[in-house]
Design an enzyme around this catalytic site. Sequence first.
Site, PDB file in Angstrom:
ATOM      1  N   HIS A 464       2.309  -1.010   4.479  1.00  0.00           N
ATOM      2  CA  HIS A 464       2.335   0.457   4.502  1.00  0.00           C
ATOM      3  C   HIS A 464       1.731   0.999   5.797  1.00  0.00           C
ATOM      4  O   HIS A 464       0.970   1.963   5.787  1.00  0.00           O
ATOM      5  CB  HIS A 464       1.563   1.024   3.304  1.00  0.00           C
ATOM      6  CG  HIS A 464       2.108   0.625   1.983  1.00  0.00           C
ATOM      7  ND1 HIS A 464       1.390   0.737   0.803  1.00  0.00           N
ATOM      8  CD2 HIS A 464       3.311   0.107   1.635  1.00  0.00           C
ATOM      9  CE1 HIS A 464       2.118   0.295  -0.206  1.00  0.00           C
ATOM     10  NE2 HIS A 464       3.295  -0.097   0.270  1.00  0.00           N
ATOM     11  N   CYS A 465       2.045   0.399   6.933  1.00  0.00           N
ATOM     12  CA  CYS A 465       1.441   0.833   8.192  1.00  0.00           C
ATOM     13  C   CYS A 465       1.986   2.194   8.617  1.00  0.00           C
ATOM     14  O   CYS A 465       3.154   2.523   8.383  1.00  0.00           O
ATOM     15  CB  CYS A 465       1.655  -0.207   9.278  1.00  0.00           C
ATOM     16  SG  CYS A 465       3.343  -0.811   9.452  1.00  0.00           S
TER      17      CYS A 465
END
Length: 530
Positions: A464-465
């Site tokens: 989930h960068c």
Amino acid sequence: MPQGYDFIIIGGGSAGSAIAARLSEDPSARVLLLEAGGSDRHPFFHLPAGFAKMTKGIGSWGWSTTPQKAMKHKVFNYTQAKVIGGGSAINAQIYTRGAAQDYDEWRQMGCDGWSFEEVLPYFKKSEDNDTYDGRYHCKGGPLGVSMPAAPLPICDAFIEAAGQLGIPKTTDVNGEKQDGAGYYQLTQKKARRSSAAMAFLGQAKGRSNLTVRMKAQVKRILVEHGCAKGVEMADGTKITADREVILSSGAIGSPRLLQLSGIGPADHLRSLGIDVVYDQPNVGENLQDHLDLYSICEVTGPHTYDRYAKLHMSALAALQYVFTRKGPVASSLFETGGFWYADENARSPDIQMHLGLGTGIEAGVEAMPNGGVTLNACHLRPRSRGSVRLQSANPKDMPLIDPNYLSDPYDLEMSIRGLKLVQEILAQSALSNFIFAERLPGPEVKTDEDYFDFICVHSKTSHHCAGTCRMGNDEAAVLDPRLRFNGLDGLRVADASVMPTVNSSNTNATSIMIGEKAADMIKQDQGMPL
């Protein structure tokens, strides 16, 4: 002579596919979509359970992080998609948007137009929801959003076990309230993956004004007199953009290409021998990601999909899918979970859980020889900030990805609380017929120091960068709230990198929303019909 288009979109992922499809709705607009990865024709990209193969190398660049200083120098596998559709083609298909407060806080941080009420129409615009409609959902959009096709009894037992700890059952984590445990909706249609490429580019297929090129590696963005004019490809070919260049290569890929193009922190670029085109120190800064922790239990019988790891059972599962669209092949393997609190004073849930219907599903996670179940927990609003930098001027070299996990002590405290929460859920009586024994962390992990030692071995990215080209109205912001690059004309960024703070859930739906909203803003700014 250089080839010419009106718009060049770099990156065919969740946002880029949506933008390309929406801009090409105007038949007069010449749109080029460039994707460095390959085709999604392989069956694993279409079958929901294909996710289990994705974090183990198929369709990814094979990158990893720098050693994490706050985690005893642990190096994480860092899956980044190398296929049309981007992350939406290789993820677990979980459709979550985050909390309404996420977007309201973006607005309060100076991102005009990004409050929850202003982004909700763009979430709905994409949806073809098989269950819900109304204020929070919609039918008829390009993106399939469906209830799970193949739930197992242990899923309902998990929801009941969460209820025994006071976590209410929810039927829609994207509805009025995020709190609770229940079934996730998935980006699927008729028990097949619905990636952004399958959904948006599938509808746009055949438009003469849309060109999609795969295995098309961009070397750099071309800038002349302070304006983005096109791109140079890896083979030296130059392609011009008469209106805009739109960078949609993700929270790692977008700052990487900007820096390779000489756009970024000047001192860093000069140290690598890259000519500075525009000094923007915050390109690649503000990296945020959700650190994923997990508890694994051995089960009392064939209650999960681990039993299908054997060859003859895999063949049986394939037949079951072909004839019924049910069974393990129809499962994303993470279809149940929920949102709850580690910090009782949090403004909305700060822990997300994913129930994995097996063990060893993702790279680096242990498998139980007798079969098991995995319950993940991630702290949703980390205070730690990392960066994306180049290790050299060579585009073939992996970037320096540093999420800087747990550098803020608050993140460690909340992460441990989240891990203890999932252990408690797995220990409830509602699951007693399914759970034989907890294997990880196990009874020997007792103190917070023990938990820290455990986490430094058993943890992974949640994939989930976000945040590395953040938008805002302050001088340090990389983009303005219309996603235009501050200081350069003709250049926009539209993907998870634009988020000032990561949304409180999986990021894919938000990336698609960003693409939808970006397309409308581009049309408005260019005088195109909406």
